[in-house]
Design a protein around this motif. Sequence first.
Motif, PDB file in Angstrom:
ATOM      1  N   ILE A 159       0.834  -1.200   0.000  1.00 17.69           N
ATOM      2  CA  ILE A 159       0.000   0.000   0.000  1.00 17.69           C
ATOM      3  C   ILE A 159       0.872   1.255   0.000  1.00 17.69           C
ATOM      4  O   ILE A 159       0.624   2.211  -0.753  1.00 17.69           O
ATOM      5  N   LEU A 160       1.897   1.268   0.834  1.00 20.45           N
ATOM      6  CA  LEU A 160       2.794   2.431   0.895  1.00 20.45           C
ATOM      7  C   LEU A 160       3.521   2.640  -0.431  1.00 20.45           C
ATOM      8  O   LEU A 160       3.659   3.782  -0.903  1.00 20.45           O
ATOM      9  N   ASP A 161       4.001   1.556  -1.034  1.00 24.00           N
ATOM     10  CA  ASP A 161       4.728   1.669  -2.302  1.00 24.00           C
ATOM     11  C   ASP A 161       3.830   2.233  -3.396  1.00 24.00           C
ATOM     12  O   ASP A 161       4.223   3.146  -4.137  1.00 24.00           O
ATOM     13  N   VAL A 162       2.630   1.683  -3.503  1.00 29.21           N
ATOM     14  CA  VAL A 162       1.696   2.138  -4.534  1.00 29.21           C
ATOM     15  C   VAL A 162       1.263   3.576  -4.267  1.00 29.21           C
ATOM     16  O   VAL A 162       1.228   4.413  -5.176  1.00 29.21           O
ATOM     17  N   THR A 165      -9.327   4.667  -3.911  1.00 27.69           N
ATOM     18  CA  THR A 165      -9.785   3.562  -4.753  1.00 27.69           C
ATOM     19  C   THR A 165      -8.660   3.081  -5.656  1.00 27.69           C
ATOM     20  O   THR A 165      -8.430   1.862  -5.801  1.00 27.69           O
ATOM     21  N   GLU A 166      -7.934   4.018  -6.257  1.00 33.27           N
ATOM     22  CA  GLU A 166      -6.815   3.637  -7.123  1.00 33.27           C
ATOM     23  C   GLU A 166      -5.707   2.964  -6.311  1.00 33.27           C
ATOM     24  O   GLU A 166      -5.102   1.984  -6.758  1.00 33.27           O
ATOM     25  N   ILE A 167      -5.432   3.492  -5.117  1.00 27.51           N
ATOM     26  CA  ILE A 167      -4.411   2.882  -4.262  1.00 27.51           C
ATOM     27  C   ILE A 167      -4.782   1.436  -3.952  1.00 27.51           C
ATOM     28  O   ILE A 167      -3.954   0.519  -4.086  1.00 27.51           O
ATOM     29  N   CYS A 168      -6.019   1.208  -3.550  1.00 20.48           N
ATOM     30  CA  CYS A 168      -6.459  -0.155  -3.216  1.00 20.48           C
ATOM     31  C   CYS A 168      -6.400  -1.071  -4.424  1.00 20.48           C
ATOM     32  O   CYS A 168      -5.964  -2.230  -4.323  1.00 20.48           O
ATOM     33  N   THR A 169      -6.842  -0.569  -5.570  1.00 19.38           N
ATOM     34  CA  THR A 169      -6.856  -1.397  -6.782  1.00 19.38           C
ATOM     35  C   THR A 169      -5.441  -1.815  -7.181  1.00 19.38           C
ATOM     36  O   THR A 169      -5.168  -2.994  -7.422  1.00 19.38           O
ATOM     37  N   ARG A 170      -4.551  -0.843  -7.235  1.00 24.54           N
ATOM     38  CA  ARG A 170      -3.190  -1.152  -7.661  1.00 24.54           C
ATOM     39  C   ARG A 170      -2.418  -1.952  -6.626  1.00 24.54           C
ATOM     40  O   ARG A 170      -1.526  -2.740  -6.966  1.00 24.54           O
ATOM     41  N   ALA A 171      -2.727  -1.755  -5.343  1.00 25.45           N
ATOM     42  CA  ALA A 171      -2.058  -2.508  -4.278  1.00 25.45           C
ATOM     43  C   ALA A 171      -2.708  -3.873  -4.043  1.00 25.45           C
ATOM     44  O   ALA A 171      -2.208  -4.660  -3.238  1.00 25.45           O
ATOM     45  N   GLN A 172      -3.827  -4.125  -4.739  1.00 29.44           N
ATOM     46  CA  GLN A 172      -4.571  -5.382  -4.584  1.00 29.44           C
ATOM     47  C   GLN A 172      -4.919  -5.617  -3.104  1.00 29.44           C
ATOM     48  O   GLN A 172      -4.710  -6.693  -2.553  1.00 29.44           O
ATOM     49  N   ALA A 173      -5.457  -4.547  -2.503  1.00 32.74           N
ATOM     50  CA  ALA A 173      -5.832  -4.595  -1.084  1.00 32.74           C
ATOM     51  C   ALA A 173      -7.235  -4.035  -0.921  1.00 32.74           C
ATOM     52  O   ALA A 173      -7.516  -2.919  -1.385  1.00 32.74           O
ATOM     53  N   PRO A 174      -8.149  -4.771  -0.277  1.00 29.38           N
ATOM     54  CA  PRO A 174      -9.491  -4.231  -0.016  1.00 29.38           C
ATOM     55  C   PRO A 174      -9.403  -2.991   0.871  1.00 29.38           C
ATOM     56  O   PRO A 174      -8.452  -2.825   1.630  1.00 29.38           O
ATOM     57  N   LYS A 175     -10.399  -2.129   0.766  1.00 31.13           N
ATOM     58  CA  LYS A 175     -10.396  -0.914   1.584  1.00 31.13           C
ATOM     59  C   LYS A 175     -10.386  -1.235   3.074  1.00 31.13           C
ATOM     60  O   LYS A 175      -9.784  -0.522   3.863  1.00 31.13           O
TER      61      LYS A 175
END
Length: 234
Positions: free
Chosen positions: A22-25, A41-51
């Motif tokens: 998450i931090l990297d993305v 939303t973009e951070i979660c999508t690119r980090a493949q992490a649910p909100k």
Amino acid sequence: MTTPPKPPRRQQQRAINTRQRILDVAGQIFVKDGYRGASLTEICTRAQAPKASLYRHFPEGKFSIAKTIMTDTLSMDGLQPQRLKLQEVVDIGMILAYRISNEDAMEAALKLSFENDAPETYGTPWNDWSAFNTGQLTEAQERGELRPFVDLAEQADQLAGCWSGIVLISKTLDRDMSGVERRMSRYYMNFMDSVAIEDVRRQLDISTGRGAALMRAFYEGNSDEGDGGAGLDE
């Protein structure tokens, strides 16, 4: 009363990996879009992490992420005590130049630090860095390493300002960070020519690869440790 079992090591590592991803993305998105333009939303999508996972690690969302990038990234990692205090002044600048050439989070922290509302939201490191530089130069003066009449506070502010300016110029001219270490080495050579007594100046290592060498030594010495470094205000 029985002691609850500890979470499996694999689960702990997965949580650590998710947080770092998450931090990297987020760092990459902050560099591209700034703090206000960055989308959770973009951070979660690119980090493949649910909100839900993001908020578990960063309870205040984007604010917590930005604050973590600022405090975790701008650290004293790699800096070691030296016989000459002015060598330490050079070293921290060259370490940060190396890191910003190789770490997205460093570039994100620099961009975040220049946001207009940074001091009122997630903070800015510039006051801490100027205070740190003043302390370093004060000790150098006490050791007799500086020329007479050097204005410590003024030079401390200029160190921080010149460092950030060189990074921004390098990014603009080179379109990347490939020239930062070379330009920073030249700046510290000129700076030390003006403030250091001649005998001390001759002994300083201000080579382009100084930051990389110090960080390699730091990584090798901490390969089995997971702790972060002390922040600029510690």
